[in-house]
Design a protein around this motif. Structure first.
Motif, PDB file in Angstrom:
ATOM      1  N   UNK A   1       0.704  -1.269  -0.309  1.00  0.00           N
ATOM      2  CA  UNK A   1       0.020   0.339  -0.040  1.00  0.00           C
ATOM      3  C   UNK A   1       0.956   1.564  -0.038  1.00  0.00           C
ATOM      4  N   UNK A   2       1.578   1.445   0.436  1.00  0.00           N
ATOM      5  CA  UNK A   2       2.543   2.697   0.894  1.00  0.00           C
ATOM      6  C   UNK A   2       3.670   2.050  -0.735  1.00  0.00           C
ATOM      7  N   UNK A   3       4.486   1.085  -1.132  1.00  0.00           N
ATOM      8  CA  UNK A   3       4.261   1.861  -2.682  1.00  0.00           C
ATOM      9  C   UNK A   3       2.977   2.471  -3.492  1.00  0.00           C
ATOM     10  N   UNK A   4       2.113   1.771  -3.227  1.00  0.00           N
ATOM     11  CA  UNK A   4       1.217   2.596  -4.802  1.00  0.00           C
ATOM     12  C   UNK A   4       0.832   3.685  -4.283  1.00  0.00           C
TER      13      UNK A   4
ATOM     14  N   UNK B   1       9.451   5.346 -15.584  1.00  0.00           N
ATOM     15  CA  UNK B   1       9.527   3.177 -15.461  1.00  0.00           C
ATOM     16  C   UNK B   1       9.050   3.164 -14.613  1.00  0.00           C
ATOM     17  N   UNK B   2      10.353   3.580 -13.633  1.00  0.00           N
ATOM     18  CA  UNK B   2      10.563   2.231 -12.452  1.00  0.00           C
ATOM     19  C   UNK B   2       8.685   2.439 -11.458  1.00  0.00           C
ATOM     20  N   UNK B   3       8.658   3.761 -12.036  1.00  0.00           N
ATOM     21  CA  UNK B   3       7.192   4.292 -10.532  1.00  0.00           C
ATOM     22  C   UNK B   3       5.722   3.178 -11.518  1.00  0.00           C
ATOM     23  N   UNK B   4       6.431   3.429 -13.030  1.00  0.00           N
ATOM     24  CA  UNK B   4       4.977   2.378 -13.177  1.00  0.00           C
ATOM     25  C   UNK B   4       4.941   0.868 -13.067  1.00  0.00           C
ATOM     26  N   UNK B   5       6.294   0.654 -12.942  1.00  0.00           N
ATOM     27  CA  UNK B   5       6.412  -0.702 -12.459  1.00  0.00           C
ATOM     28  C   UNK B   5       6.164  -1.259 -11.817  1.00  0.00           C
ATOM     29  N   UNK B   6       6.214   0.052 -10.556  1.00  0.00           N
ATOM     30  CA  UNK B   6       6.461  -0.768  -8.872  1.00  0.00           C
ATOM     31  C   UNK B   6       4.410  -0.091  -8.940  1.00  0.00           C
ATOM     32  N   UNK B   7       3.806   0.523  -9.479  1.00  0.00           N
ATOM     33  CA  UNK B   7       2.559   0.764  -9.634  1.00  0.00           C
ATOM     34  C   UNK B   7       1.727  -1.281  -9.587  1.00  0.00           C
TER      35      UNK B   7
ATOM     36  N   UNK C   1      16.967  -1.287 -21.283  1.00  0.00           N
ATOM     37  CA  UNK C   1      16.463  -0.795 -20.820  1.00  0.00           C
ATOM     38  C   UNK C   1      15.488  -2.035 -19.712  1.00  0.00           C
ATOM     39  N   UNK C   2      14.878  -1.152 -18.972  1.00  0.00           N
ATOM     40  CA  UNK C   2      14.675  -1.865 -18.021  1.00  0.00           C
ATOM     41  C   UNK C   2      14.300  -1.979 -16.349  1.00  0.00           C
ATOM     42  N   UNK C   3      13.694  -2.250 -15.641  1.00  0.00           N
ATOM     43  CA  UNK C   3      13.836  -1.860 -14.573  1.00  0.00           C
ATOM     44  C   UNK C   3      14.532  -3.108 -13.834  1.00  0.00           C
ATOM     45  N   UNK C   4      14.138  -4.399 -13.839  1.00  0.00           N
ATOM     46  CA  UNK C   4      14.314  -5.455 -12.886  1.00  0.00           C
ATOM     47  C   UNK C   4      13.256  -5.491 -12.308  1.00  0.00           C
ATOM     48  N   UNK C   5      11.804  -5.728 -12.662  1.00  0.00           N
ATOM     49  CA  UNK C   5      10.189  -5.175 -11.858  1.00  0.00           C
ATOM     50  C   UNK C   5      10.229  -7.100 -12.225  1.00  0.00           C
ATOM     51  N   UNK C   6       9.965  -6.774 -13.783  1.00  0.00           N
ATOM     52  CA  UNK C   6       9.174  -7.228 -15.273  1.00  0.00           C
ATOM     53  C   UNK C   6       9.250  -9.151 -14.419  1.00  0.00           C
ATOM     54  N   UNK C   7      10.299  -9.725 -14.476  1.00  0.00           N
ATOM     55  CA  UNK C   7      10.232 -10.752 -13.608  1.00  0.00           C
ATOM     56  C   UNK C   7       9.368 -11.795 -12.553  1.00  0.00           C
ATOM     57  N   UNK C   8      10.175 -10.654 -11.690  1.00  0.00           N
ATOM     58  CA  UNK C   8       9.225 -10.292 -10.316  1.00  0.00           C
ATOM     59  C   UNK C   8       8.187 -10.598 -10.365  1.00  0.00           C
ATOM     60  N   UNK C   9       7.675  -9.631 -11.280  1.00  0.00           N
ATOM     61  CA  UNK C   9       6.221  -8.905 -11.946  1.00  0.00           C
ATOM     62  C   UNK C   9       5.490 -10.791 -11.895  1.00  0.00           C
ATOM     63  N   UNK C  10       6.091 -11.126 -12.526  1.00  0.00           N
ATOM     64  CA  UNK C  10       5.886 -12.333 -13.460  1.00  0.00           C
ATOM     65  C   UNK C  10       4.929 -13.596 -12.185  1.00  0.00           C
ATOM     66  N   UNK C  11       6.450 -13.616 -11.463  1.00  0.00           N
ATOM     67  CA  UNK C  11       6.783 -14.170 -10.602  1.00  0.00           C
ATOM     68  C   UNK C  11       5.586 -14.088  -9.474  1.00  0.00           C
ATOM     69  N   UNK C  12       4.879 -13.177  -8.926  1.00  0.00           N
ATOM     70  CA  UNK C  12       3.907 -12.754  -8.346  1.00  0.00           C
ATOM     71  C   UNK C  12       3.016 -13.192  -8.377  1.00  0.00           C
TER      72      UNK C  12
END
Length: 403
Positions: free
Chosen positions: A180-183, A231-237, A357-368
């Motif tokens: 929630x804080x990240x959002x 882009x990082x903020x969008x990925x975190x969202x 390019x990229x933020x390193x969040x995409x595959x973490x998102x896939x795993x989640x």
């Protein structure tokens, strides 16, 4: 040898205290002093401590006082008989766990069944054979010790499980609060970041004739940094919304999901001249929005990390037990086995931003996403020979425990 020996005294013996330290205590209950005398003698001889009682009421009091390890209980006694005494002993929390062996001349099956029904563990008939009594006592004392150890271990396990559940609940609350804080943080950062990028671009446009090459280069770096941060903020969202915005799982056709993902990737597919093929895809239990994100991230990665123009990407599927086993395979640059686990860790990158390019969040998102759907995800690859991402999904909503 039997317990029917000539009595040495007509008065009941005192509790024996000459047993070895740490010896087990036996409570003997009999209305005949001679039997108590003989029992105390042979039990002490075999290394036990002995407590005695001459009637049922006395036996209940003595059991609460000395906490014996086992009770030898006569059945035929005046006042409370052995059956009623045993029933009361088993009804009391202080003595309910103590094994009781009946001693009696009653040898009929109904009498034995009555003894077992009120809680006795064994039944020996008079005249008693000392060797048999000792053997039965040792058996039930050992069983009782084992039972107490099991109960203690179970109690310890229950405490550990309760503590683990409390820890897990605290972790879940903490994770929800962090998401929630990240959002909130990501959402609130977007507007000032847009303002920074917009004003930097406005400065570049209005004052480009006053800027030298270094000035224009510095503004370019700043604008590029702002875009990467956006882009990082969008990925975190996207990451935080997995919990805060998740929807119930429903039967979802994967063909439609893939079409939506490819529509979102249209520009990347056209620019790279990628060829994306797929097997006949099933219906699975899923949150459609999250499943689109899963396919989009995996196919987008396959296109991004290509070896050259015209990358080939194939979405495969096969039935594996109670689940569907999906694969997203490419002919790109590949991943070294040493990095198979690392690629799913948040903010982990295998290549510099200057190359990819990229933020390193995409595959973490896939795993989640996959884990939220009750499946698992992993990778197989060799450098220079392409990569295959594997993940499993359930075919039915009813087979999943809802989060």
């Amino acid at each position: 040898m039997t317990l029917h020996e000539p009595p040495r005294t007509q008065t009941p013996p005192h509790d024996a205290d000459d047993a070895s330290p740490g010896a087990q205590t036996i409570l003997v209950v009999d209305d005949l002093p001679a039997n108590l005398e003989a029992a105390a003698r042979f039990l002490t001889h075999h290394g036990y401590r002995v407590a005695v009682a001459q009637d049922g009421e006395d036996a209940i009091e003595r059991a609460a006082l000395v906490h014996p390890d086992l009770i030898l209980l006569d059945v035929m006694m005046p006042g409370l008989d052995g059956f009623e005494t045993c029933r009361r002993l088993k009804a009391s929390p202080a003595s309910s766990h103590i094994p009781v062996i009946f001693m009696t001349a009653l040898a009929e099956t109904p009498d034995k069944l009555t003894g077992f029904s009120v809680g006795a563990v064994d039944y020996v008939t008079k005249p008693l054979d000392v060797a048999e009594v000792i053997a039965r006592m040792r058996l039930h004392l050992t069983l009782h010790q084992l039972q107490r150890r099991v109960e203690a271990r179970n109690a310890s396990l229950r405490e550990e499980i309760a503590a683990h559940e409390l820890t897990q609940a605290a972790l879940r609350r903490s994770n929800i609060e962090l998401e929630q804080l990240a959002y909130v943080a990501s959402h609130d950062l977007q507007e000032p970041l847009r303002m920074i990028a917009s004003y930097l671009q406005l400065v570049e446009e209005r004052y480009q004739d006053r800027l030298d090459d270094d000035g224009r280069e510095f503004i370019g770096y700043a604008v590029d940094g702002a875009k990467r941060l956006q882009k990082l903020i969008n990925d975190l969202l996207h990451y935080s919304r997995l919990v805060s915005k998740e929807r119930p799982l429903q039967q979802t056709p994967c063909t439609e999901v893939l079409e939506l993902a490819l529509r979102n990737l249209h520009v990347a597919v056209e620019e790279s001249q990628a060829v994306v093929t797929h097997d006949e895809l099933p219906v699975v239990a899923a949150d459609q929005t999250q499943l689109v994100q899963l396919f989009q991230n995996l196919i987008g990665n396959a296109i991004k990390f290509r070896s050259g123009p015209g990358p080939k990407v194939h979405v495969g599927v096969r039935h594996d037990g109670d689940a569907w086993h999906f694969t997203v395979s490419d002919d790109g640059i590949g991943i070294a086995p040493a990095h198979f686990e690392r690629v799913f860790v948040l903010f982990q990158r295998l290549h510099s931003r200057s190359r990819y390019d990229g933020t390193g969040i995409g595959l973490t998102l896939c795993k989640k996403i996959v884990e939220r759907h009750g499946g698992r995800i992993w990778v197989s690859s060799l450098p220079g020979e392409g990569t295959t991402f594997h993940f499993t999904l359930s075919p039915h909503v009813g087979s999943l425990a809802q989060p």
